[in-house]
Each structure stands twice: as structure tokens, then as C-alpha cells.
Design a protein around this motif. Structure first.
Motif, mmCIF file in Angstrom:
data_model
loop_
_atom_site.group_PDB
_atom_site.id
_atom_site.type_symbol
_atom_site.label_atom_id
_atom_site.label_comp_id
_atom_site.label_asym_id
_atom_site.label_seq_id
_atom_site.Cartn_x
_atom_site.Cartn_y
_atom_site.Cartn_z
ATOM 1 N N LEU A 1 -25.160 -19.327 62.419
ATOM 2 C CA LEU A 1 -25.314 -18.440 61.269
ATOM 3 C C LEU A 1 -24.458 -17.190 61.413
ATOM 4 C CD1 LEU A 1 -29.180 -18.679 60.704
ATOM 5 C CD2 LEU A 1 -27.376 -19.793 59.390
ATOM 6 N N ARG A 2 -24.285 -16.708 62.653
ATOM 7 C CA ARG A 2 -23.491 -15.499 62.879
ATOM 8 C C ARG A 2 -22.004 -15.791 63.050
ATOM 9 N NH1 ARG A 2 -26.850 -11.296 66.697
ATOM 10 N NH2 ARG A 2 -28.852 -11.463 65.634
ATOM 11 N N GLY A 3 -21.645 -17.062 63.106
ATOM 12 C CA GLY A 3 -20.245 -17.406 63.289
ATOM 13 C C GLY A 3 -19.790 -17.360 64.728
ATOM 14 N N ASN A 4 -20.717 -17.348 65.700
ATOM 15 C CA ASN A 4 -20.351 -17.349 67.113
ATOM 16 C C ASN A 4 -20.104 -18.773 67.602
ATOM 17 O OD1 ASN A 4 -20.784 -14.640 66.954
ATOM 18 N ND2 ASN A 4 -22.728 -14.642 68.055
ATOM 19 N N ARG A 5 -19.523 -18.866 68.793
ATOM 20 C CA ARG A 5 -19.238 -20.173 69.380
ATOM 21 C C ARG A 5 -20.527 -20.810 69.878
ATOM 22 N NH1 ARG A 5 -17.764 -22.503 74.270
ATOM 23 N NH2 ARG A 5 -18.255 -20.569 75.375
ATOM 24 N N LEU A 6 -20.684 -22.113 69.639
ATOM 25 C CA LEU A 6 -21.856 -22.843 70.102
ATOM 26 C C LEU A 6 -21.710 -23.164 71.585
ATOM 27 C CD1 LEU A 6 -22.377 -25.324 67.125
ATOM 28 C CD2 LEU A 6 -23.272 -23.020 67.412
ATOM 29 N N LEU A 7 -22.828 -23.222 72.285
ATOM 30 C CA LEU A 7 -22.837 -23.496 73.718
ATOM 31 C C LEU A 7 -23.534 -24.820 73.985
ATOM 32 C CD1 LEU A 7 -23.845 -19.996 75.166
ATOM 33 C CD2 LEU A 7 -21.559 -20.888 74.746
ATOM 34 N N ASN A 8 -22.962 -25.590 74.913
ATOM 35 C CA ASN A 8 -23.674 -26.778 75.358
ATOM 36 C C ASN A 8 -24.709 -26.376 76.397
ATOM 37 O OD1 ASN A 8 -22.261 -26.454 77.814
ATOM 38 N ND2 ASN A 8 -20.549 -27.672 77.023
ATOM 39 N N GLU A 9 -25.397 -27.359 76.967
ATOM 40 C CA GLU A 9 -26.507 -27.039 77.871
ATOM 41 C C GLU A 9 -26.038 -26.310 79.120
ATOM 42 O OE1 GLU A 9 -28.619 -30.621 78.628
ATOM 43 O OE2 GLU A 9 -29.639 -30.606 76.704
ATOM 44 N N ALA A 10 -24.906 -26.730 79.683
ATOM 45 C CA ALA A 10 -24.421 -26.086 80.907
ATOM 46 C C ALA A 10 -24.008 -24.647 80.633
ATOM 47 C CB ALA A 10 -23.250 -26.879 81.483
ATOM 48 N N GLU A 11 -23.266 -24.433 79.552
ATOM 49 C CA GLU A 11 -22.832 -23.079 79.229
ATOM 50 C C GLU A 11 -24.011 -22.184 78.888
ATOM 51 O OE1 GLU A 11 -18.477 -24.294 77.339
ATOM 52 O OE2 GLU A 11 -20.240 -24.063 76.064
ATOM 53 N N PHE A 12 -24.997 -22.736 78.184
ATOM 54 C CA PHE A 12 -26.170 -21.935 77.831
ATOM 55 C C PHE A 12 -26.955 -21.545 79.082
ATOM 56 C CE2 PHE A 12 -30.701 -21.709 76.742
ATOM 57 C CZ PHE A 12 -30.667 -20.681 75.817
ATOM 58 N N THR A 13 -27.144 -22.486 79.998
ATOM 59 C CA THR A 13 -27.883 -22.184 81.227
ATOM 60 C C THR A 13 -27.162 -21.134 82.054
ATOM 61 O OG1 THR A 13 -28.711 -24.460 81.231
ATOM 62 C CG2 THR A 13 -28.907 -23.210 83.275
ATOM 63 N N LYS A 14 -25.837 -21.229 82.122
ATOM 64 C CA LYS A 14 -25.070 -20.245 82.875
ATOM 65 C C LYS A 14 -25.143 -18.872 82.221
ATOM 66 C CE LYS A 14 -20.454 -19.341 84.725
ATOM 67 N NZ LYS A 14 -19.056 -19.831 84.815
ATOM 68 N N ALA A 15 -25.078 -18.842 80.890
ATOM 69 C CA ALA A 15 -25.147 -17.556 80.186
ATOM 70 C C ALA A 15 -26.511 -16.907 80.349
ATOM 71 C CB ALA A 15 -24.827 -17.755 78.707
ATOM 72 N N ILE A 16 -27.564 -17.714 80.304
ATOM 73 C CA ILE A 16 -28.911 -17.165 80.474
ATOM 74 C C ILE A 16 -29.109 -16.657 81.890
ATOM 75 C CG2 ILE A 16 -31.344 -17.826 80.581
ATOM 76 C CD1 ILE A 16 -30.343 -17.264 77.804
ATOM 77 N N GLY A 17 -28.490 -17.325 82.850
ATOM 78 C CA GLY A 17 -28.636 -16.898 84.239
ATOM 79 C C GLY A 17 -28.062 -15.527 84.499
#
Length: 643
Positions: free
Chosen positions: A95-111
Motif C-alpha cells: 500500500l505504501r509502495g515499498n519493496r516486498l520482502l520474502n521470509e528470509a529478508e523479513f526475518t533478517k530485517a526484524i532481527g
């Protein structure tokens, strides 16, 4: 052709385990090139189930999330994913126009965020780990960080851009399978050296194949050495779960000689301590670092539990040190500074280290740290993803998307209000001024405005379709509807406005008059202007009357009303006098009645007055006293007149 199709169906009939692939499938396996569009979300996937490895009974299904590039075995998994932080983040990012993250990228970003996100909870747990607003705040923080990264993306080097586009899954193909079918394996199961040599990944995968461990029945003792194994642990919110699992599948024979493959757990342990602040969310140590140490019973209990949990975890790691040191891979989920310090900070007999090349994070989102979640994560890591996609259609869709994104998007033109002409602007100005003067009953000012601006006798308010102009579209209609006789007679006799005009309901100004005085004003105007001035019949105005006749009739009506009021007052006074006389006679009769009364029962006038005023407020007593004095004065006057 039919035989090839049946062979491919046999190969994909059940779930595929990375460490025990069919020989026929493995012999012709090749690595897909990066140019082929496999990294995009598949339109149809066949995923391995979360149940134990059973190739004879498993039935593949087709459930996937095209937004998060994730496939599922059943609808329940799909629903759990829809409630997860990973899916919620991608929805908000889209909705904000940001890049989507897969599971690995999301887990790394949350870490990289100090406070952990709660995630979806395990079905076995009854109490919440964090409040929802804590998860939402971290998602917002991650969205802001990703938005900042996307703004600075133009300055990134080509190597950094390629790193952002890396996928957590490596895709393979096999000529025995349909062309639109690809097999995916998580990159995390390969060592760092193997990942640096992509051309040898197929050979590395073949070397990872293990012979299943056979057991004749459930009563046999398990061998002490299960060979290659991995260590997995999760920590967060006071929950800790660890497990050591053998990579070689265990085969057990059930009744009927059916072989069943399942994972073999060498060791497992879970801890839970009350360390999380229930309402606010987050660990007690994080709150102490941000706001200072609290001095409540709950905070003291949470600090003690944090220290106890840290001691329990480190003691367990020391007990498992031999198995952890021989593990091929180590998967850890520890979000937040407190949790990472518990596992990786320096202490005597430290087991886990940050620089260990075997250390991995889970390349997908995980839930609360439980034994069930660890087993689910192991099966997700070691199952082969089967993607079925029409590459030609996908390439065409990507090309169309690139063409669409290359074209500049023009904003839709905003509808503009039609521009008014000079006549319409003047009519709108006259409408506002005349309506204001009529509502304030300013007859002289209204006549002056109409005369100075040369308002037409047939002038109608503008705009005609306005709601307030539907019932009273002319000044005369509005004056009659306002029951203003002075305005009506002035507008007709002096401003010469047309009384025959009708509104949208077919009513003339006379029809809107609400009282007799306003209707008489129309009749007086007809008398003063004469019959030739307007078509009075069309205006629905009755026969004319003069102002003198109206005044005479009003005076006569007023006189008759005064006589009626005087007669009513006289009758009312006579009635009151008759009632007073009857009351006085009754009192006199009781006073002169025969028989004797006890002296003790007779009350004085003062006592009677006190009995009457008992329970009254001071205001009521004053009112009663005034009425008594008034009656006494009337009685004295009556006696004086009678004498």
C-alpha cells in the motif's frame, strides 16, 4: 507421452525430503539459471505437508501466497500465514509502495530491531505473549526503515542491488518433469563454501543424501549415533525451545508392512518464565534500560525470572555441548538485545558464538518458541518446494508490467465546477441579499435594494435547483411564507412584483400565506392597484378589501374579544363568590351545631395555622401567609361595602 506424465506424477506423488530424494529425480537434476523467471511467486504450488514424511499417504495441494512468495500444504497454514507479521508487513508495504520482502529478508530485517514482534502464536498456548499494539508499532518502525532504504536505493552499488534480489530458495529442474515444474531447496541448508560455488550445488545436494535409519518395531532400542544432525533453538518473550534433530529420516514399519518415514528428535527442551510485561509488551530489562528500574513486585519478579531463564538456557547448552559442536548447522531465532546476549554473550563455558560459520537464521517467519514450532520449522526447511508455473505467460506478464511502469502515470483530471456568467453571478448576489432582508423583515431596505438594482417583477432566486429555492422561488413567495403582511403589501404595491408567479408545486404566493393578516395584505393590494394591474384570479387572491375595512373589522373583532373576556371574568368572579359564601355557611353551621366538644380537642388559630404549615418549605409558608392576608383584606372590603 503418457508414460512420461505418469513417471512425473509418481515422482511428485508425495512430499520430497531434501536428504532422501529419489535416485531417478536426483540423477538428472540441474540448476536453473537466474535468467529464468522462477523466483517470482508461482501460480500453483505443490507443497510437502507438515505431517511426518510419508510418501505413500501424502497428497499434495495447491495453496500459496503470491504476495509473500510462500506455499502451504492446507488451508489452515494459509490462514495462519495471513495473520502473521510477514504477511501483514507485505500488505502495508504494498500500500505504501515499498519493496516486498520474502521470509528470509523479513526475518533478517526484524532481527535488526531491538524489540521483537509477537507473531502468530502456537495453538498450544493459551496466554498472549505480547499485546497487538506492540507488534503494530514494530511493523510501522520496519516500514519506515524500509522506506528510507528505498529512498537511498539509487546510491547503492550493483553488488548491493544483487544482494537485495537474492532469494532464499535455490531452484532446480529435471527433464523428467514438465517444463513448467521447478524444485526449490532452501539455500540455508548449504554451507557457506557450497553457496559460493553455485555450479556445484547439484553435486553438493547429491552428497547430502542419507540412508534412512530402519527400525523393525517400536520396541527396538534406538542406536546411540544418528549421524549428521542439526541444532535449532528459538527464544523470545520468556519462551525458549531447543531441539537436536537427526537429518537421516527414521523408517518404522507399521501394521501391514507399511513403511513410514519421520523425523527423529535426538533431544528437545522448552522453558518458560514470566519476563514479559503483559500490558505494555517487551522485556523488563528493555523497560529498565529505557525508563529506569521500576520498584514494583511485578518488575522484581520479572527481573528474577530473566536471570533464572538465562541460567537455565546456558546450563542446557553446556549439557548439549557435545551434540551442538558436532551439528552440521545451527538455526537460531533470537530477536532483541536481551535474547541475543543470553545466547551469544561471553560467559564461562560459552557454547554458541556469533562468528560460527554454521550459524543460520530461519529464512521464514516463525511463531512462539515451542517444540511444535521447532518441528514445523524443521519440516519447512527440509522439504522440497514444487513450483508449477507457465514461464511464457509469466515472462509476458513481466514484460507488460515493465512497459506499464515505464510509462508516466498522469493523474486523472479533477472535475472543475462550471464557471458562472456575469448574469448568473449577479443573480446569485441579488438572491442572497434579498433573502437576508426578507428574513429580517426590513421592508424599507428591501424596497430600496430592489429599486436601486432594477430587479425585474418576475425575478426568481438563483440557482433555481437549490433546495431552499424550491418552495419559495420568488421574493413574494418567501415574504408570504414568512407571514409578513407589511412586506407583502410593500412588494406588490410599491415594488410591483408579480403575484401570479408559481413555484415548482404550482402554488402562488397567496397560497403560501399562513395567517389571515397576510392574506388580507393581498386583498388590500388588489384594492389599491385595481383589477387591471394583475390577473388576480390567476393569483388566487379573493375579492378586494380596503385598508379601512380591514382596520374596522379588526377593531370590531378586538372589541368583541374584549367583551367576551369581560363576560368570562364576571362569571368567574360570581362563581368564586358563591363558593366562598357556601364555605362560610358550612363553617357557621358546624360552629352552631348541637352537642358538646371536649375542651382538649379545640385548637387555637395559631395551632391551626401551624398544622396547615407543617411540612412546608419556607417559600411555601410565605406564599400561604400572603394568600391568607389577601383573603382577610377581601373580607374586610366586602363587609365595608355591605354596611
Amino acid at each position: 507421452m503418457a508414460s512420461n506424465r505418469s513417471q512425473s506424477e509418481d515422482l511428485l506423488k508425495g512430499p520430497l525430503y531434501v536428504y532422501d530424494l529419489p535416485t531417478k529425480l536426483l540423477s538428472n537434476l540441474t540448476l536453473k539459471s537466474n535468467a529464468q523467471p522462477v523466483a517470482t511467486p508461482p501460480t500453483e504450488t505443490v507443497a510437502a505437508p507438515i505431517e511426518p514424511y510419508d510418501r505413500e499417504t501424502a497428497i499434495p495441494t495447491s495453496n500459496s501466497c503470491t504476495l509473500c512468495q510462500t506455499s502451504f500444504q492446507n488451508v489452515q497454514e494459509h490462514r495462519e500465514h495471513a495473520r502473521s507479521d510477514h504477511h501483514r508487513y507485505n500488505v502495508k508495504a504494498q500500500l505504501r509502495g515499498n519493496r516486498l520482502l520474502n521470509e528470509a529478508e523479513f526475518t533478517k530485517a526484524i532481527g535488526e530491531i531491538d524489540e521483537s514482534i509477537s507473531g502468530s502464536e502456537s495453538s498450544e498456548s493459551d496466554e498472549a505473549e505480547f499485546e497487538p499494539h506492540a507488534s503494530d508499532s514494530n511493523l510501522v518502525a520496519l516500514l519506515k526503515r524500509q522506506a528510507k532504504i528505498s529512498q537511498d536505493g539509487d546510491e547503492a552499488t550493483p553488488e548491493e542491488k544483487n544482494a537485495l534480489n537474492r532469494q532464499p530458495i535455490i531452484w532446480f529442474s529435471n527433464p523428467d518433469l514438465p517444463k513448467n515444474t521447478a524444485l526449490g531447496v532452501y539455500k540455508a541448508i548449504f554451507s557457506n563454501e557450497e553457496q559460493q560455488e553455485p555450479e556445484h550445488l547439484v553435486e553438493s545436494l547429491r552428497k547430502k543424501q542419507l540412508e534412512p535409519i530402519k527400525r523393525v518395531n517400536n520396541t527396538d532400542k534406538a542406536p546411540l549415533n544418528y549421524g549428521p544432525h542439526i541444532f535449532m533453538c528459538m527464544i523470545g518473550g520468556g519462551h525458549f525451545a531447543a531441539m537436536i534433530i537427526a537429518l537421516a529420516p527414521e523408517v518404522q514399519k507399521r501394521q501391514g508392512g507399511v513403511e513410514e518415514r519421520q523425523a527423529k528428535v535426538l533431544a528437545h527442551k522448552t522453558f518458560h518464565r514470566y519476563t514479559t510485561r503483559r500490558k505494555q509488551g517487551g522485556a523488563q530489562s528493555a523497560s529498565d534500560a529505557a525508563k529506569g528500574a521500576a520498584h514494583s513486585a511485578g518488575s522484581s519478579l520479572r527481573r528474577y525470572n530473566e536471570a533464572a531463564l538465562e541460567n537455565d538456557i546456558r546450563t542446557l547448552l553446556k549439557d548439549w555441548k557435545a551434540m551442538i559442536d558436532t551439528a552440521q548447522l545451527i538455526f537460531v531465532r533470537a530477536t532483541g538485545n536481551t535474547n541475543r546476549k543470553t545466547l551469544f554473550s561471553s560467559y564461562e563455558g560459552q557454547v554458541l558464538r556469533n562468528n560460527d560459520p554454521r550459524l543460520r537464521s530461519f529464512p521464514f517467519s516463525t511463531r512462539r518458541a515451542t517444540q511444535t514450532e521447532l518441528m514445523r520449522s524443521f519440516k519447512e526447511l527440509t522439504r522440497v518446494k514444487v513450483s508449477q508455473i507457465d514461464e511464457a505467460a509469466l515472462a509476458a506478464a513481466q514484460e507488460k508490467q515493465r512497459e506499464t511502469s515505464a510509462k508516466p502515470v498522469k493523474p486523472a483530471p479533477q472535475p472543475k465546477a462550471p464557471k458562472l456568467s456575469e448574469e448568473e453571478e449577479a443573480a446569485m448576489l441579488h438572491t442572497s441579499q434579498i433573502q437576508a432582508l426578507i428574513r429580517r423583515s426590513k421592508a424599507p431596505a428591501l424596497l430600496s435594494y430592489i429599486s436601486n438594482n432594477a430587479i425585474s417583477p418576475s425575478f426568481r432566486f438563483f440557482p433555481a435547483d437549490a433546495l431552499q429555492n424550491h418552495h419559495a422561488p420568488t421574493p413574494l413567495h418567501l415574504a408570504a411564507n414568512s407571514d409578513s403582511p407589511a412586506l407583502v403589501i410593500s412588494l406588490i404595491t410599491k415594488a410591483k412584483l408579480d403575484p401570479t408567479l408559481k413555484n415548482d408545486e404550482g402554488k402562488t404566493p397567496f397560497d403560501l400565506a399562513g395567517d389571515r393578516a397576510t392574506r388580507d395584505a393581498f386583498r388590500v393590494a388588489r384594492h389599491e392597484l385595481g383589477e387591471s394591474a394583475w390577473d388576480w384570479e390567476a393569483a388566487h387572491v379573493p375579492s378586494p378589501v380596503s385598508q379601512a375595512e380591514v382596520s374596522q373589522r379588526q377593531a370590531k373583532e378586538k372589541e368583541e374579544a374584549a367583551k367576551e373576556e369581560a363576560s368570562r371574568r364576571k362569571i368567574e368572579i360570581e362563581r368564586l363568590r358563591a363558593e366562598e359564601a357556601a364555605n362560610a355557611a358550612a363553617v357557621e353551621k358546624r360552629r352552631n351545631a348541637g352537642g358538646k366538644k371536649l375542651a382538649s380537642l379545640d385548637k387555637t388559630a395559631t395551632e391551626k395555622r401551624e398544622d396547615e404549615m407543617r411540612g412546608m418549605t419556607p417559600e411555601m409558608r410565605m406564599r400561604l401567609e400572603r394568600e391568607r392576608r389577601a383573603r382577610a383584606a377581601e373580607e374586610r372590603i366586602r363587609r365595608m361595602q355591605g354596611s
